[in-house]
Design a protein around this motif. Structure first.
Motif, short mmCIF file in Angstrom:
data_model
loop_
_atom_site.label_atom_id
_atom_site.label_comp_id
_atom_site.label_asym_id
_atom_site.label_seq_id
_atom_site.Cartn_x
_atom_site.Cartn_y
_atom_site.Cartn_z
N LYS A 125 0.81 -1.16 -0.01
CA LYS A 125 0.11 0.03 0.14
C LYS A 125 0.78 1.32 -0.02
O LYS A 125 0.67 2.35 -0.69
CB LYS A 125 -0.98 -0.15 1.28
N ASP A 126 1.66 1.28 0.88
CA ASP A 126 2.54 2.41 1.00
C ASP A 126 3.44 2.80 -0.43
O ASP A 126 3.67 3.80 -0.74
CB ASP A 126 3.97 2.37 2.17
N VAL A 127 4.00 1.71 -0.85
CA VAL A 127 4.88 1.79 -1.95
C VAL A 127 4.02 2.05 -3.23
O VAL A 127 4.38 2.86 -4.26
CB VAL A 127 5.69 0.43 -2.25
N THR A 128 2.97 1.41 -3.51
CA THR A 128 2.20 1.51 -4.89
C THR A 128 0.75 2.10 -4.66
O THR A 128 0.28 2.37 -5.74
CB THR A 128 1.98 0.05 -5.26
N GLY A 129 0.47 2.58 -3.59
CA GLY A 129 -0.65 3.51 -3.31
C GLY A 129 -2.02 2.66 -3.42
O GLY A 129 -3.10 2.94 -3.44
#
Lengths: 501, 501
Positions: free
Chosen positions: A473-477
């Protein structure tokens, strides 16, 4: 002594034991003399029992409770470590010791029966053991307590925290809808790569030297690791500054060593780049099995099988095997190493069909644990599904349902992680392009460092401090999305096989 | 559980830890990546502390006492093991832990100071540490209690049970009286062997293969061990079925590897042939340091440097280095590998002068502990004794009194074992001839098995069940007698150097 200090000292002792166990295991695989194996196994057992008892002592349980009472004041890395330690503690403590021992004995017995069964393609021999393994695993889940609403979700969560059949059904469904037609188009394509030159004799020593070059290009630190030969390649963390890789040399197929080394090099890259803040803690490890696999597959496929990566490296390869490649053009080489052909054996599968192998196993496991099917149904269902997804049908159970050891070790819920690794990797690649737009050019220049730095900053650095779904989630949104893998595969194989759109 | 069973289970746990420690150490020497060394050392420390605590727990002390109360009913191997375990237990328990820790720290510091001192040939730098080491060792003996009438005898007994200065003064005196004149005659002899061909380039890989041939001829079991490369060669027992050997390859002097391997192969022969009755017990090891050395030296000198051994093997050697030896005759080869030349450095000494190096150290150690000399007297005395015994004088302390690490580790009393090994070996050889009269012929035929069998039956088999002096007495019918070594050396070197009788 402060609670935090007691906690870190406890784990530094456990890490010491784990280093010894890891080395005893590595040595067993890389060249321990065969007569010493029996005593060696006992020694591994002795030390493992010691780690078990350190991780489950009442004293340690009390320490965990004291720490849990003060989470607000804890260092965040300790806090997250306590959470992990508690999870392990509960898994071990909730099962009565005699039940746990029976389960260990059953697995060990089943593994040896499976070997014979596979050798003779004799599923009925293995059947009663597999039935016992399924029911014993269900019993374990009873002790642990169900998580995420079903027995099978509980198992999935152990390998890939947060993973459920709801998520997998959806992503596997979407992926299959796009991969199966692609596999069929490729089978029908007249533009198949020429591959005969791949199988020429490539001496082991030269393969070894070239494999070392590959590791060096990935940024593998040889002062904090080494490369050895084993029957099955693996990466192993001996200690945080000693991350070893092994590979296998097949003199009539150099790809085994080259891509195997790059794959294990990806695992090693993860371990060699864990943040210093994690040192000595239980979270000083990959976020999950799937996240680890995403890093090895990123290196193997998104770097190692890219046409850009070989633009310069193909000349380098020619220096190690001049005769073999002297009449081969770069493009033909790239097409050959990316050949896709449905196969019956998972570990020989290419990146396109690999996920289909996993889906077969996933659906069968899920059915077994949800009570929708019986162990005795497996061989028939296995073969049917292979025919449906891959268009080929096993002629016996050795090349069918008996091919993998995982079920004999009761590793139910483990297989999906492999496919998740592919999807994570494709999703990371897409996200990376925003920060590293000249990705292809870097591969041509054999300058992997910016790519590695991106992976380290976004993934490696955190170890198991963050959970896999949070990293994603944090990396790819966004959450898990199979479209990136499907897009990548469609684009790539359309080109390789000159398919019509 | 019976007392005996509790005892064997306790040791099987200790053996497990020891296997892990041995492997961690072996790996450190054979190729562990350098960045991992610091953590590795901590891990070795953690496991060693565990072994220490297992060996000195009050619970174990009580078990020993219970067993000692019933020695009459005990299995004799257990009985002897209890005796050994008690000895170790007392050594560790009688010293207050804080004193013991101070001693360990002093040794570790002294070793690193010694390194610098040796590098700069700076004895005054090392002097205060050596003074502290001597007085700390005396203090240890105070705790342990003196044995055999003096501090130094107590130390000797730790390495070579039953050895005393009374015995050593006598045998070293007799030996020196016969070796020194021989060294002088050789120095004066015009018949020196031609040795230039020894130093030609001999590729490492070929040395490795030939070294393996040598081990195989000695009967080394490669299924229960392996050969690797290290800076300093050693033999290490990982477990009873995994006895490893290392060697060093010097491409401009093949003797380093060949005789080094045969030497370590002798140690390994001992460990590979320990009796099954000793399995898992503390007496499953060599009888003493000197007895172990007798076996390595027997192989190195009485087999490996014998003219008979090379009668066929020289042709084999030529296959590995055809150019180097093509113009060399067997006899010239045998003379060359048996060249004797006084040297300043112990570890480079030949078999004739080796014992003289030991005598120098022995006399100085004895003087230090009997209060007859001061640490500050050492450099001058060292050089004087080298001049007296070997006819050469060090020009600085790096090649003199600072050359060996042993004193920095407080291993006082250890050196004599090396010379004892030579004497034991010569004495065994003489006894063996009664049972194996065709010894020379067996060497020619490269059939070492009857020789090995004799050593196994008489020595290896017993491990530490028998004490070294008892083995010597039982096998040779007499006590330590330096004449056999002197006779052997006189006969051999008279021939090699064509000395006048």
């Amino acid at each position: 002594m402060s609670l935090e200090k007691r906690f870190t000292e406890h784990f530094s002792k456990i890490k010491g034991y784990e280093e010894a166990i890891a080395l005893l295991y590595w040595d067993l695989r890389t060249g321990a003399p065969k007569k010493g194996v029996e005593l060696r196994s006992e020694t591994i057992g002795t030390l493992s029992a010691e780690v078990f008892s350190l991780s489950t002592s009442d004293e340690f349980g009390e320490l965990l409770s004291s720490l849990e009472a003060e989470t607000a004041n804890l260092d965040p890395f300790i806090c997250r470590s306590v959470e992990e330690a508690r999870k392990e503690y509960n898994l071990s403590k909730k099962v009565p010791p005699e039940e746990y021992k029976k389960f260990v004995v059953l697995k060990s017995k089943a593994e040896s029966v499976w070997e014979t069964a596979k050798e003779n393609s004799d599923f009925p021999l293995f059947l009663p053991y597999l039935e016992d393994l399924v029911s014993a695993t269900k019993k374990m889940v009873d002790y642990w307590g169900e998580k995420n609403g079903s027995v099978y979700n509980t198992l999935l969560d152990q390998y890939e925290p947060g993973m459920t059949t709801e998520i997998l059904d959806s992503v596997f469904g979407k992926l299959r809808e796009r991969i199966v037609p692609l596999v069929q188009k490729i089978a029908a394509s007249p533009n198949k790569p020429e591959t005969a030159f791949l199988y020429e004799h490539f001496p082991k020593q030269a393969q070894r030297d070239f494999s070392r070059e590959m590791l060096a290009q990935l940024g593998y630190d040889f002062n904090a690791g080494r490369l050895d030969e084993t029957v099955h390649p693996f990466m192993i963390s001996i200690n945080r500054q000693d991350i070893r890789v092994t590979t296998k040399y097949d003199e009539s197929d150099f790809r085994t060593a080259v891509f195997g080394t790059i794959h294990e090099g990806g695992h090693a890259m993860y371990e060699q780049n864990l943040g210093n803040a994690l040192a000595g803690l239980p979270i000083e490890t990959g976020a999950s099995m799937g996240m680890h696999e995403s890093q090895s597959l990123f290196c193997e496929n998104f770097i190692g099988r890219s046409e850009y990566f070989w633009q310069e490296n193909f000349d380098l390869l020619k220096q190690y095997a001049p005769d073999q490649f002297k009449n081969v053009q770069l493009l033909d080489y790239v097409r050959a190493i990316n050949e896709s052909k449905p196969s019956l054996i998972r570990i020989e599968a290419d990146e396109l069909s690999y996920a289909l192998h996993i889906m077969v196993r996933y659906e069968l496991e899920k059915g077994l644990f949800n009570g929708e099917l019986q162990v005795s149904d497996l061989p028939q269902l296995w073969n049917d599904k292979y025919e449906e997804y891959l268009g080929i049908r096993p002629t016996n159970d050795a090349e069918g349902v008996l091919q993998d050891v995982h079920w004999a070790g009761a590793s139910f819920g483990y297989f999906p992680s492999y496919a998740l690794g592919y999807m994570y990797a494709a999703q990371f690649k897409q996200a990376m392009l925003k920060d590293v737009p000249n990705y292809d050019e870097l591969l041509v220049k054999r300058n992997i460092q910016p790519v590695r730095d991106w992976l380290t900053t976004n993934i490696h650095h955190y170890g198991a401090f963050k959970k896999p779904m949070d990293i994603l989630k944090d990396v790819t949104g966004e959450g898990l999305n199979p479209d990136y893998l499907a897009n990548y595969l469609e684009e790539k194989y359309t080109k390789i096989y000159q398919l019509k759109e």
